[in-house]
Design an enzyme around this catalytic site. Structure first.
Site, PDB file in Angstrom:
ATOM      1  N   GLU A 327       0.818  -1.213   0.000  1.00 36.18           N
ATOM      2  CA  GLU A 327       0.000   0.000   0.000  1.00 36.18           C
ATOM      3  C   GLU A 327       0.857   1.273   0.000  1.00 36.18           C
ATOM      4  O   GLU A 327       0.577   2.240   0.694  1.00 36.18           O
ATOM      5  CB  GLU A 327      -0.956  -0.001   1.200  1.00 36.18           C
ATOM      6  CG  GLU A 327      -1.954  -1.141   1.156  1.00 36.18           C
ATOM      7  CD  GLU A 327      -2.964  -1.106   2.283  1.00 36.18           C
ATOM      8  OE1 GLU A 327      -4.148  -1.380   2.019  1.00 36.18           O
ATOM      9  OE2 GLU A 327      -2.561  -0.823   3.421  1.00 36.18           O
ATOM     10  N   ASP A 401      -8.254  -9.261   3.483  1.00 34.85           N
ATOM     11  CA  ASP A 401      -8.092  -8.144   4.416  1.00 34.85           C
ATOM     12  C   ASP A 401      -9.188  -8.125   5.461  1.00 34.85           C
ATOM     13  O   ASP A 401     -10.090  -7.295   5.401  1.00 34.85           O
ATOM     14  CB  ASP A 401      -8.085  -6.813   3.634  1.00 34.85           C
ATOM     15  CG  ASP A 401      -7.713  -5.618   4.506  1.00 34.85           C
ATOM     16  OD1 ASP A 401      -7.169  -5.826   5.596  1.00 34.85           O
ATOM     17  OD2 ASP A 401      -7.969  -4.484   4.079  1.00 34.85           O
ATOM     18  N   GLU A 429     -13.327  -3.155  11.217  1.00 30.21           N
ATOM     19  CA  GLU A 429     -13.241  -2.340  10.014  1.00 30.21           C
ATOM     20  C   GLU A 429     -14.253  -2.760   8.962  1.00 30.21           C
ATOM     21  O   GLU A 429     -14.802  -1.923   8.239  1.00 30.21           O
ATOM     22  CB  GLU A 429     -11.822  -2.430   9.458  1.00 30.21           C
ATOM     23  CG  GLU A 429     -11.598  -1.745   8.141  1.00 30.21           C
ATOM     24  CD  GLU A 429     -10.200  -1.979   7.592  1.00 30.21           C
ATOM     25  OE1 GLU A 429      -9.947  -1.567   6.448  1.00 30.21           O
ATOM     26  OE2 GLU A 429      -9.353  -2.573   8.305  1.00 30.21           O
TER      27      GLU A 429
END
Length: 738
Positions: A327, A401, A429
């Site tokens: 990332e 993820d 998340e």
């Protein structure tokens, strides 16, 4: 008070002033006496599972008989913390702190210590040889003819862990007689990862600002730091990574190392080591070098000097957590080097001090992938056995993820020569942030109990993580925390259960999620079975409900772009295909799902043959992973007898229905739960039901454009057209990265 009124007060006779002052003083004294008591009775979640509220009379009487007196040293900070916790806990639970004693001259003495710190224990000759540095013994026995209970260990921190175990038994209403408990942690490194920035913003955090007040450190040590340490010690967590994996090199400057040193001083008595996320390019950004190449001698010397500097400030510093070449983060691949090259350079700098490197395997290349799920395996397996002895490769539970459901990561079982550290996410998340009730221990347990077949049947992920499968001594488990400045620490009452469960499973990856839920509920709400049973039942099905209304049957990564809030299966475009939803669900007129079988990306080949054969065959793949591994026709017949489209709609609705049932269950507990916490949970469950319905309606409206099929009989159409759901925007949703 207005200025003129001050003038009037100044003209009052001295006797009147004195009377008023005395009256105010009496009032303030009364408030001073009353307010702490009122605050102590307040139930806002701040006390977590360490509430120590008075037990029912019969249980309190039985507890006082076992711990009428306490013999515990306080010569070291950890000994003092243990003694204080026992006095606090026993006093709160049994209605009065035990008397302090140094001798066993009566029944009901609780003895806590090591043979070196307690003369009583030194005489007993207990066999503690197998307990190591962190294990403990809690045993009922007779000493000089008197009934006693001992909490014994080889180290002060082991005694503290044992004290918390004893208090857990007492607080959860279990019998304290006839005890014979021997506990040792099955995992060595048990840490929380704080994704906290130096400006106190918490990436993917839903509980307020960071608890680390960097601006006021080191001068002000917030009492919350001690409570944080107590809570972690109570569940066996022994380390904390203070800063975000997307870190700033400023964390390694002298100014911030002094702040970290101050925090380490608060956490140390509770057995917590401090770790730091290290930015790989720090030698350039704060060191004045022209390169961060891990094979460059000047770079290696810089890291060695930095490690020496850190250990001068924090002698028991745990080591570095590193996110590299992922990332956009810098890393060794920027210089044509491998992950092993980068990790080993840092390991070399830390090794003389006993530190470790936790090197994250959450990576994906800059090139357009055919399947992002394959990339960590491709980048790490070739270097199995080439990492230094003090390196743990930190692997997420699944290959994408932290999705509501993923199959276990193929790296587990694929790197037998390298210790792999589990990384779970505690902050939700992708599971509804703080307002959705989702007890995550079943998800953790699902991953840990998955069989890799690396050495045949029984080669579970838990055995990879605890080192027993391959004989690794260095083992670890990390949890991405959702702890912040909110009074209840975690954003909601039930999110505390995920912090608690992570600690218990990090201590023992083979522990049972339901038993953990029962313990937490008894400690957090009540020991009354009429409260415990419905709450635990509600918790145990809650994560599956989230899967149903968000990502049923193996769908994944369908959340809003960037902030990950709400349904957005229509997301496409942008800089990378694998940052979109359409990349993962691949819905078309024929069907839906990502083909990872041999005819597709062949990601199944990264698993052991037995697992690959099961996952790779549409006839044998478990239905929860069906659309993860296969592109499936809309009319495919499911185990229920329904076609896939009908089953998908059914699962969405089933998730919504479960949330509605949780609301009814919780409403039925009114009067049995304190009003403040009951009202908060009730409000959050209402939000969850509303958002679950939104997920159901938006997803069905979108996928129906591909299936072209009517909804099954009895299923309601979405109340809005697809364009409405697509038009919703949430630019300020919490927790997004900066």
């Amino acid at each position: 008070m207005a200025i003129g009124q001050y003038g009037q007060v100044a003209g009052v006779a001295a006797r009147g002033v004195a009377r008023r002052v005395r009256a105010v003083a009496v009032l303030l004294l009364a408030l001073w006496v009353w307010l702490p008591a009122a605050t102590a009775r307040a139930e806002d979640g701040h006390d977590l599972w360490l509430r120590y509220r008075a037990l029912p009379a019969a249980q309190a009487d039985a507890g006082r008989a076992v711990a009428a007196a306490l013999a515990a040293p306080d010569a070291s900070p950890t000994q003092a913390a243990t003694r204080e916790e026992l006095l606090r806990g026993l006093g709160g639970l049994f209605g009065g702190a035990p008397a302090m004693t140094a001798r066993i001259d009566r029944d009901g003495v609780l003895v806590a210590g090591t043979p070196a710190s307690s003369p009583v224990l030194a005489k007993l000759g207990l066999d503690l040889s197998a307990l190591g540095d962190e294990g403990y013994l809690v045993r009922s026995l007779r000493i000089d003819g008197h009934a006693a209970t001992v909490i014994a260990a080889n180290s002060d921190i082991g005694v503290l862990y044992g004290a918390f175990h004893f208090l857990r038994l007492a607080q959860s209403g279990q019998s304290l007689s006839g005890l014979d408990v021997r506990e040792t942690p099955k995992v060595k490194v048990r840490v929380l990862n704080h994704w906290d920035n130096l400006d106190r913003y918490v990436e993917r955090g839903y509980a307020g600002q960071s608890i680390w007040d960097w601006h006021k450190l080191p001068g002000w040590l917030d009492p919350r730091y001690t409570d944080y340490a107590r809570a972690n010690a109570s569940i066996g967590i022994n380390g904390t990574v203070l800063n975000n994996v997307n870190t700033s090199a400023q964390m390694l400057t002298p100014q911030y190392l002094e702040k970290a040193r101050a925090l380490a001083g608060v956490l140390r008595p509770y057995g917590l080591k401090v770790y730091l996320s290290a930015r790989f390019s720090a030698p350039i950004e704060i060191g004045g070098l022209q390169t961060a190449d891990p094979l460059d001698p000047a770079v290696r010397r810089w890291w060695q000097a930095k490690a020496d500097e850190i250990y001068r400030a924090i002698p028991d510093f745990g080591g570095f957590l590193v996110k590299a070449n992922s990332e956009g983060q810098p890393g060794p691949q920027d210089y044509g080097r491998s992950h092993a090259d980068g990790a080993n350079m840092l390991a070399e700098a830390l090794a003389p001090h006993g530190g470790i490197v936790m090197w994250r395997a959450f990576v994906y290349s800059h090139e357009e992938p055919d399947d992002r799920a394959k990339q960590a395996y491709s980048e790490f397996v070739p270097y199995d056995g080439r990492f230094a002895a003090n390196v743990l490769v930190q692997v997420k539970n699944g290959a994408i993820d932290f999705q509501p459901r993923e199959p276990f990561h193929p790296l587990f079982g694929a790197m037998p020569k390298t210790p792999l550290m589990m990384e779970f996410q505690i902050t939700k998340e992708y599971l509804g942030f703080a307002t959705h009730l989702a007890y995550l221990a079943p998800m953790y347990q699902e991953a840990l109990q998955a069989d890799t077949h690396a050495r045949g049947p029984g080669s579970t992920v838990a055995r990879v993580v605890d080192g027993s499968l391959e004989g690794h001594a260095l083992t670890g488990m990390a949890g991405v925390a959702n702890i912040g400045s909110d009074r209840n620490w975690s954003g909601s009452q039930f999110d505390q259960a995920n912090w608690y469960a992570f600690g218990r499973l990090a201590w023992d990856p083979h522990a049972d999620a339901a038993q953990i839920a029962r313990d937490w509920t008894r400690m957090t709400f009540s020991t009354d079975p009429a409260v415990v049973t419905p709450i635990v039942d509600m918790m145990m099905g809650s994560r599956e409900a989230v899967v149903d209304y968000m990502t049923p049957l193996g769908l994944h990564h369908l959340m809003g772009r960037g902030h990950h809030y709400g349904p957005a299966p229509w997301v496409e475009g942008g800089p990378r295909a694998d940052w979109t939803s359409v990349y993962y669900h691949r819905a078309d007129a024929r069907g839906i799902g990502f083909d990872r079988s041999a005819s597709g990306s062949n990601a199944v080949a990264q698993y052991a043959p037995a697992v690959a054969a099961q996952f790779g065959d549409i006839a044998t793949v478990p239905e929860p992973f069906l659309l993860w591994f296969h592109h499936v026709p809309w009319d495919h017949r499911m185990a229920s007898g329904r076609i896939l489209w009908d089953e998908l709609v059914h699962r969405y609705g089933r998730g919504v229905d479960y949330v509605a049932s949780m609301r009814r269950t919780w409403a039925g507990l009114a009067g049995r739960i304190d009003a403040e916490r009951h009202a908060e949970v009730a409000a959050f469950l209402a939000i969850q039901e509303q958002e679950a319905q939104w997920w159901r309606d938006a997803s069905i409206a979108y996928f129906q454009t591909f299936s072209k099929r009517p909804l099954p009989k009895g299923e309601k159409l979405p109340p809005h057209p697809l364009a409405y759901y697509q038009s919703l925007q949430f630019p300020f949703a919490p927790g997004d990265g900066k």
